[in-house]
Design a protein around this motif. Structure first.
Motif, PDB file in Angstrom:
ATOM      1  N   ALA A  59       0.846  -1.196   0.000  1.00  0.00           N
ATOM      2  CA  ALA A  59       0.000   0.000   0.000  1.00  0.00           C
ATOM      3  C   ALA A  59       0.877   1.240   0.000  1.00  0.00           C
ATOM      4  O   ALA A  59       1.909   1.298   0.681  1.00  0.00           O
ATOM      5  N   HIS A  60       0.473   2.220  -0.775  1.00  0.00           N
ATOM      6  CA  HIS A  60       1.222   3.475  -0.879  1.00  0.00           C
ATOM      7  C   HIS A  60       0.238   4.631  -0.818  1.00  0.00           C
ATOM      8  O   HIS A  60      -0.953   4.467  -1.093  1.00  0.00           O
ATOM      9  N   PHE A  61       0.745   5.799  -0.456  1.00  0.00           N
ATOM     10  CA  PHE A  61      -0.116   6.983  -0.343  1.00  0.00           C
ATOM     11  C   PHE A  61       0.421   8.123  -1.179  1.00  0.00           C
ATOM     12  O   PHE A  61       1.631   8.350  -1.241  1.00  0.00           O
ATOM     13  N   GLN A  62      -0.494   8.855  -1.823  1.00  0.00           N
ATOM     14  CA  GLN A  62      -0.122  10.087  -2.524  1.00  0.00           C
ATOM     15  C   GLN A  62      -1.164  11.149  -2.216  1.00  0.00           C
ATOM     16  O   GLN A  62      -2.373  10.937  -2.394  1.00  0.00           O
ATOM     17  N   LEU A  63      -0.699  12.289  -1.753  1.00  0.00           N
ATOM     18  CA  LEU A  63      -1.570  13.419  -1.444  1.00  0.00           C
ATOM     19  C   LEU A  63      -2.092  14.026  -2.730  1.00  0.00           C
ATOM     20  O   LEU A  63      -1.337  14.270  -3.664  1.00  0.00           O
ATOM     21  N   ALA A  64      -3.406  14.262  -2.797  1.00  0.00           N
ATOM     22  CA  ALA A  64      -3.974  14.864  -4.005  1.00  0.00           C
ATOM     23  C   ALA A  64      -5.348  15.434  -3.733  1.00  0.00           C
ATOM     24  O   ALA A  64      -6.173  14.815  -3.055  1.00  0.00           O
ATOM     25  N   ASP A  65      -5.575  16.633  -4.258  1.00  0.00           N
ATOM     26  CA  ASP A  65      -6.917  17.203  -4.357  1.00  0.00           C
ATOM     27  C   ASP A  65      -7.399  16.862  -5.758  1.00  0.00           C
ATOM     28  O   ASP A  65      -6.934  17.434  -6.750  1.00  0.00           O
ATOM     29  N   VAL A  66      -8.330  15.935  -5.863  1.00  0.00           N
ATOM     30  CA  VAL A  66      -8.724  15.418  -7.172  1.00  0.00           C
ATOM     31  C   VAL A  66      -9.455  16.442  -8.026  1.00  0.00           C
ATOM     32  O   VAL A  66      -9.626  16.230  -9.234  1.00  0.00           O
ATOM     33  N   SER A  67      -9.890  17.548  -7.419  1.00  0.00           N
ATOM     34  CA  SER A  67     -10.563  18.583  -8.217  1.00  0.00           C
ATOM     35  C   SER A  67      -9.580  19.410  -9.033  1.00  0.00           C
ATOM     36  O   SER A  67      -9.974  20.146  -9.935  1.00  0.00           O
ATOM     37  N   ARG A  73      -3.696  14.448 -12.721  1.00  0.00           N
ATOM     38  CA  ARG A  73      -2.804  13.846 -13.706  1.00  0.00           C
ATOM     39  C   ARG A  73      -1.545  13.294 -13.028  1.00  0.00           C
ATOM     40  O   ARG A  73      -1.065  12.201 -13.355  1.00  0.00           O
ATOM     41  N   ALA A  74      -1.023  14.066 -12.057  1.00  0.00           N
ATOM     42  CA  ALA A  74       0.157  13.620 -11.323  1.00  0.00           C
ATOM     43  C   ALA A  74      -0.153  12.372 -10.502  1.00  0.00           C
ATOM     44  O   ALA A  74       0.725  11.523 -10.291  1.00  0.00           O
ATOM     45  N   LEU A  75      -1.386  12.243 -10.058  1.00  0.00           N
ATOM     46  CA  LEU A  75      -1.786  11.069  -9.287  1.00  0.00           C
ATOM     47  C   LEU A  75      -1.755   9.806 -10.146  1.00  0.00           C
ATOM     48  O   LEU A  75      -1.226   8.772  -9.721  1.00  0.00           O
ATOM     49  N   VAL A  76      -2.301   9.886 -11.333  1.00  0.00           N
ATOM     50  CA  VAL A  76      -2.262   8.735 -12.235  1.00  0.00           C
ATOM     51  C   VAL A  76      -0.819   8.407 -12.605  1.00  0.00           C
ATOM     52  O   VAL A  76      -0.420   7.239 -12.633  1.00  0.00           O
ATOM     53  N   GLN A  77      -0.026   9.444 -12.862  1.00  0.00           N
ATOM     54  CA  GLN A  77       1.386   9.207 -13.168  1.00  0.00           C
ATOM     55  C   GLN A  77       2.104   8.606 -11.967  1.00  0.00           C
ATOM     56  O   GLN A  77       2.969   7.747 -12.107  1.00  0.00           O
ATOM     57  N   GLY A  78       1.716   9.061 -10.775  1.00  0.00           N
ATOM     58  CA  GLY A  78       2.307   8.505  -9.562  1.00  0.00           C
ATOM     59  C   GLY A  78       2.003   7.033  -9.410  1.00  0.00           C
ATOM     60  O   GLY A  78       2.847   6.253  -8.945  1.00  0.00           O
ATOM     61  N   CYS A  79       0.804   6.634  -9.802  1.00  0.00           N
ATOM     62  CA  CYS A  79       0.457   5.212  -9.777  1.00  0.00           C
ATOM     63  C   CYS A  79       1.334   4.439 -10.747  1.00  0.00           C
ATOM     64  O   CYS A  79       1.829   3.348 -10.425  1.00  0.00           O
TER      65      CYS A  79
END
Length: 269
Positions: A59-67, A73-79
Motif C-alpha cells: 500500500a502506498h499513499f499520494q496526497l492529491a486534491d482530485v478537483s 494527472r500527477a496522481l495517475v502518473q504517480g500510480c
C-alpha cells in the motif's frame, strides 16, 4: 480470500477512511498493490502504514486534491511510477454541501461538482489513456449513490453529481469497450462510515428513519461495498460494463415505509 486481483495495480481516490479505505484493504487482501489517494495527509499516511503492516508494503499513499487536474494527472502518473502501471481505478472521492435549490451557492455547487464529477471524468480519461498505452485493458469503478436515482432536496449538488456519474459510467463503458476497458459503478445506500457514526447513527430517531426506508432493516458496512468493488475489478465480472450495482439493502425497490420495530422496540434487522 481468493486472490482474484493478484498482481493488479489499483488507484483508489478518497481512500484515507470509509468506503475508500475498505476498498483499498479488500483489494490488497485479493492480491493487488494499491495507491491510496486523499486530500488528508495525516489520515492517508496513517491508513497506508496500517495496511502495509498487514499486506507486506503493497500500500502506498499520494496526497492529491482530485478537483485540481494537475494534481489528478500527477496522481495517475504517480500510480504508474510507484506501482509500475495501472489496472484498476476507483473514483471514490466525494463530498457534499447541504443546500436545496433555493439556497445553493455557486461556490458550493462548483466545489461539489468539481470533486464528485469533474474528477471522475478526468481521472477516467487519464487512467484510460495509461491503460491503452499499456495495452492490457483495465477497469474503472465509479462510486455513485442511491441518491443518483432517489432525491433528498437538501443535498441538490450531491444528487446532481451522482446522477451524472451514472451517465459517465454508461458513456465511458461504450467509448472504452474497444480498448478492453470496463467501466462500472457502485451505488451505496446508507453505509456505516466514520461520518455516519457521528451524524445519523448517533441519533436513534435518525437511525429509525433510515431503517424505515431499508427493507433489510440495518445500515450497511463499508466492507460490503468493498466486496462488490473487488468482484467488479476482477475477471469474475469480465462481461459486466456500463452497469451500476446498488448496495443498498433493497432501498431502491421500496415504495413505502417498513416498520422494523418489535413490541420491545428493538429492530428485526
Amino acid at each position: 480470500m481468493t486472490g482474484r486481483l493478484e498482481n493488479s495495480r489499483a488507484l483508489v481516490t478518497g481512500a484515507a477512511q470509509g468506503i475508500g479505505l475498505a476498498v483499498a484493504e479488500r483489494f490488497l487482501a485479493e492480491g493487488a498493490s494499491v495507491l491510496i489517494a486523499d486530500v488528508n495527509p495525516d489520515k492517508g499516511e496513517g491508513a497506508a502504514q496500517a495496511l502495509n503492516d498487514r499486506y507486506n508494503g503493497k500500500a502506498h499513499f499520494q496526497l492529491a486534491d482530485v478537483s485540481d487536474l494537475r494534481q489528478l494527472r500527477a496522481l495517475v502518473q504517480g500510480c504508474m511510477n510507484t506501482l509500475g502501471g495501472i489496472d484498476v481505478l476507483v473514483n471514490n472521492a466525494g463530498i457534499t454541501r447541504p443546500a436545496d435549490i433555493l439556497d445553493i451557492t455557486e461556490e458550493a455547487y462548483d466545489r461539489v461538482l468539481a470533486v464528485n464529477l469533474k474528477a471522475g471524468v478526468f481521472a477516467t480519461q487519464f487512467a484510460a489513456q495509461a491503460m491503452i498505452a499499456q495495452g492490457t485493458g483495465g477497469v474503472v469503478i465509479n462510486m455513485s449513490s442511491v441518491n443518483a436515482v432517489l432525491t433528498i432536496p437538501e443535498i441538490l449538488a450531491y444528487n446532481l453529481s451522482k446522477g451524472a456519474i451514472n451517465q459517465l459510467t454508461r458513456n465511458a463503458a461504450v467509448a472504452l469497450a474497444p480498448h478492453r476497458i470496463r467501466v462500472c459503478g457502485i451505488g451505496p445506500g446508507t453505509i456505516m462510515t466514520e461520518l455516519s457514526r457521528v451524524t445519523a447513527a448517533s441519533d436513534e430517531s435518525k437511525v429509525n428513519v433510515i431503517l424505515s426506508r431499508t427493507p433489510m432493516g440495518r445500515i450497511g458496512e463499508p466492507e460490503e461495498v468493498a466486496s462488490v468493488a473487488a468482484f467488479l475489478a476482477s475477471k469474475d465480472a469480465s462481461y459486466v460494463t456500463g452497469e451500476t450495482v446498488y448496495v443498498d439493502g433493497g432501498r431502491l425497490g421500496l415504495n413505502y415505509i417498513v416498520n422494523h420495530q418489535t413490541a420491545s422496540g428493538t429492530s428485526n434487522g
